[in-house]
Design a protein around this motif. Sequence first.
Motif, PDB file in Angstrom:
ATOM      1  N   LEU A   9      49.573  26.393  60.007  1.00  0.00           N
ATOM      2  CA  LEU A   9      49.138  26.347  59.319  1.00  0.00           C
ATOM      3  C   LEU A   9      49.068  27.152  57.981  1.00  0.00           C
ATOM      4  CD1 LEU A   9      45.829  25.452  58.831  1.00  0.00           C
ATOM      5  CD2 LEU A   9      45.318  27.059  59.853  1.00  0.00           C
ATOM      6  N   ARG A  10      49.632  27.980  57.886  1.00  0.00           N
ATOM      7  CA  ARG A  10      50.154  29.085  56.220  1.00  0.00           C
ATOM      8  C   ARG A  10      51.148  27.745  55.786  1.00  0.00           C
ATOM      9  NH1 ARG A  10      54.532  31.424  54.450  1.00  0.00           N
ATOM     10  NH2 ARG A  10      54.738  31.951  56.848  1.00  0.00           N
ATOM     11  N   ASP A  18      52.594  36.616  51.215  1.00  0.00           N
ATOM     12  CA  ASP A  18      51.579  37.638  50.723  1.00  0.00           C
ATOM     13  C   ASP A  18      50.322  37.132  49.934  1.00  0.00           C
ATOM     14  OD1 ASP A  18      50.918  40.263  48.737  1.00  0.00           O
ATOM     15  OD2 ASP A  18      50.918  38.415  46.730  1.00  0.00           O
ATOM     16  N   GLU A  19      49.901  36.170  49.995  1.00  0.00           N
ATOM     17  CA  GLU A  19      48.315  35.767  49.768  1.00  0.00           C
ATOM     18  C   GLU A  19      47.956  35.399  50.355  1.00  0.00           C
ATOM     19  OE1 GLU A  19      50.006  32.319  46.217  1.00  0.00           O
ATOM     20  OE2 GLU A  19      50.118  31.486  48.817  1.00  0.00           O
ATOM     21  N   CYS A  20      48.128  34.777  51.826  1.00  0.00           N
ATOM     22  CA  CYS A  20      47.453  34.951  52.925  1.00  0.00           C
ATOM     23  C   CYS A  20      46.921  36.262  53.308  1.00  0.00           C
ATOM     24  CB  CYS A  20      48.445  35.006  54.137  1.00  0.00           C
ATOM     25  SG  CYS A  20      48.367  33.217  54.060  1.00  0.00           S
ATOM     26  N   ALA A  21      48.285  37.803  52.902  1.00  0.00           N
ATOM     27  CA  ALA A  21      47.432  39.293  53.189  1.00  0.00           C
ATOM     28  C   ALA A  21      46.424  38.647  52.364  1.00  0.00           C
ATOM     29  CB  ALA A  21      48.558  39.894  52.891  1.00  0.00           C
ATOM     30  N   ASN A  22      46.324  38.935  50.951  1.00  0.00           N
ATOM     31  CA  ASN A  22      45.952  38.716  49.524  1.00  0.00           C
ATOM     32  C   ASN A  22      44.049  38.401  49.785  1.00  0.00           C
ATOM     33  OD1 ASN A  22      46.649  41.652  48.496  1.00  0.00           O
ATOM     34  ND2 ASN A  22      48.359  39.547  48.197  1.00  0.00           N
ATOM     35  N   TRP A  23      44.250  37.090  50.059  1.00  0.00           N
ATOM     36  CA  TRP A  23      42.834  35.997  50.136  1.00  0.00           C
ATOM     37  C   TRP A  23      42.431  36.435  51.264  1.00  0.00           C
ATOM     38  CZ3 TRP A  23      40.940  35.292  45.294  1.00  0.00           C
ATOM     39  CH2 TRP A  23      42.228  35.600  44.309  1.00  0.00           C
ATOM     40  N   VAL A  24      43.279  35.850  52.714  1.00  0.00           N
ATOM     41  CA  VAL A  24      42.536  35.410  53.943  1.00  0.00           C
ATOM     42  C   VAL A  24      42.087  36.923  54.481  1.00  0.00           C
ATOM     43  CG1 VAL A  24      43.614  34.381  56.626  1.00  0.00           C
ATOM     44  CG2 VAL A  24      44.175  33.694  54.065  1.00  0.00           C
ATOM     45  N   GLU A  49      39.299  33.234  62.839  1.00  0.00           N
ATOM     46  CA  GLU A  49      38.155  32.784  61.857  1.00  0.00           C
ATOM     47  C   GLU A  49      38.026  31.535  60.845  1.00  0.00           C
ATOM     48  OE1 GLU A  49      35.259  35.287  62.845  1.00  0.00           O
ATOM     49  OE2 GLU A  49      35.314  35.129  65.345  1.00  0.00           O
ATOM     50  N   LYS A  50      38.473  32.777  60.393  1.00  0.00           N
ATOM     51  CA  LYS A  50      38.924  32.332  58.606  1.00  0.00           C
ATOM     52  C   LYS A  50      40.105  31.358  58.442  1.00  0.00           C
ATOM     53  CE  LYS A  50      37.877  36.651  55.844  1.00  0.00           C
ATOM     54  NZ  LYS A  50      38.443  37.473  55.265  1.00  0.00           N
ATOM     55  N   MET A  51      41.559  31.445  58.799  1.00  0.00           N
ATOM     56  CA  MET A  51      42.101  30.142  59.044  1.00  0.00           C
ATOM     57  C   MET A  51      41.490  28.687  59.927  1.00  0.00           C
ATOM     58  SD  MET A  51      44.517  31.601  57.192  1.00  0.00           S
ATOM     59  CE  MET A  51      45.944  30.331  56.998  1.00  0.00           C
ATOM     60  N   LEU A  52      41.123  28.681  60.633  1.00  0.00           N
ATOM     61  CA  LEU A  52      40.129  27.732  61.648  1.00  0.00           C
ATOM     62  C   LEU A  52      39.285  26.730  60.398  1.00  0.00           C
ATOM     63  CD1 LEU A  52      40.209  28.658  64.652  1.00  0.00           C
ATOM     64  CD2 LEU A  52      42.054  27.667  64.373  1.00  0.00           C
ATOM     65  N   LYS A  57      37.991  22.810  56.769  1.00  0.00           N
ATOM     66  CA  LYS A  57      37.366  22.485  54.849  1.00  0.00           C
ATOM     67  C   LYS A  57      38.742  21.699  54.522  1.00  0.00           C
ATOM     68  CE  LYS A  57      36.350  24.895  51.005  1.00  0.00           C
ATOM     69  NZ  LYS A  57      35.809  26.140  50.278  1.00  0.00           N
ATOM     70  N   ARG A  58      39.860  21.859  54.746  1.00  0.00           N
ATOM     71  CA  ARG A  58      40.896  20.833  54.259  1.00  0.00           C
ATOM     72  C   ARG A  58      40.614  19.271  55.478  1.00  0.00           C
ATOM     73  NH1 ARG A  58      45.908  19.322  56.595  1.00  0.00           N
ATOM     74  NH2 ARG A  58      47.449  19.146  54.387  1.00  0.00           N
ATOM     75  N   ILE A  59      40.299  19.407  56.245  1.00  0.00           N
ATOM     76  CA  ILE A  59      39.958  18.389  57.569  1.00  0.00           C
ATOM     77  C   ILE A  59      38.671  17.271  56.822  1.00  0.00           C
ATOM     78  CG2 ILE A  59      39.109  17.483  59.412  1.00  0.00           C
ATOM     79  CD1 ILE A  59      41.024  19.301  60.625  1.00  0.00           C
ATOM     80  N   MET A  60      37.869  18.240  56.580  1.00  0.00           N
ATOM     81  CA  MET A  60      36.527  17.424  55.930  1.00  0.00           C
ATOM     82  C   MET A  60      36.606  16.923  54.318  1.00  0.00           C
ATOM     83  SD  MET A  60      33.803  20.402  56.696  1.00  0.00           S
ATOM     84  CE  MET A  60      33.086  20.392  54.638  1.00  0.00           C
ATOM     85  N   HIS A  61      37.609  17.766  52.798  1.00  0.00           N
ATOM     86  CA  HIS A  61      38.287  16.822  52.461  1.00  0.00           C
ATOM     87  C   HIS A  61      38.907  15.990  52.128  1.00  0.00           C
ATOM     88  CE1 HIS A  61      36.643  19.847  49.055  1.00  0.00           C
ATOM     89  NE2 HIS A  61      37.656  21.104  50.047  1.00  0.00           N
TER      90      HIS A  61
END
Length: 119
Positions: A9-10, A18-24, A49-52, A57-61
């Motif tokens: 998923l990442r 690094d982005e996941c550690a900071n933003w997720v 929960e956040k990643m799902l 949200k991606r699927i909806m887009h």
Amino acid sequence: MNADELQALRHILALTIDECANWVACDGDIKAWQSWEEGRQTIPDVIIEKMLAIRQKRIMHINAIIQKINHRIGNNTMRVFRDLETFRSVYSQGEFLDWKIYQSVAAELYSHDLERLSS
């Protein structure tokens, strides 16, 4: 979610560890994220929960854009944004993860030959 699914998923979202550690995870703990992806530590429920939620949200887009494609006559070019600042110039309320989701959706639709890309 297991370690392989977290990592997949990442990658789909074009996020670095690094982005996941900071933003997720919102704590900047790169070593913890690496240990989850390597299966050395259990992934916390809040991260799952956040990643799902991001995946949903991606699927909806994707589905919303496919609906537009199905009813569209003419141009099938989707704009991409090379950086967060450019994304925010159009989507002023957009956050970092919104930008990443948008870019991931654009790449997915391009990979299925449903959209061309243009910056």
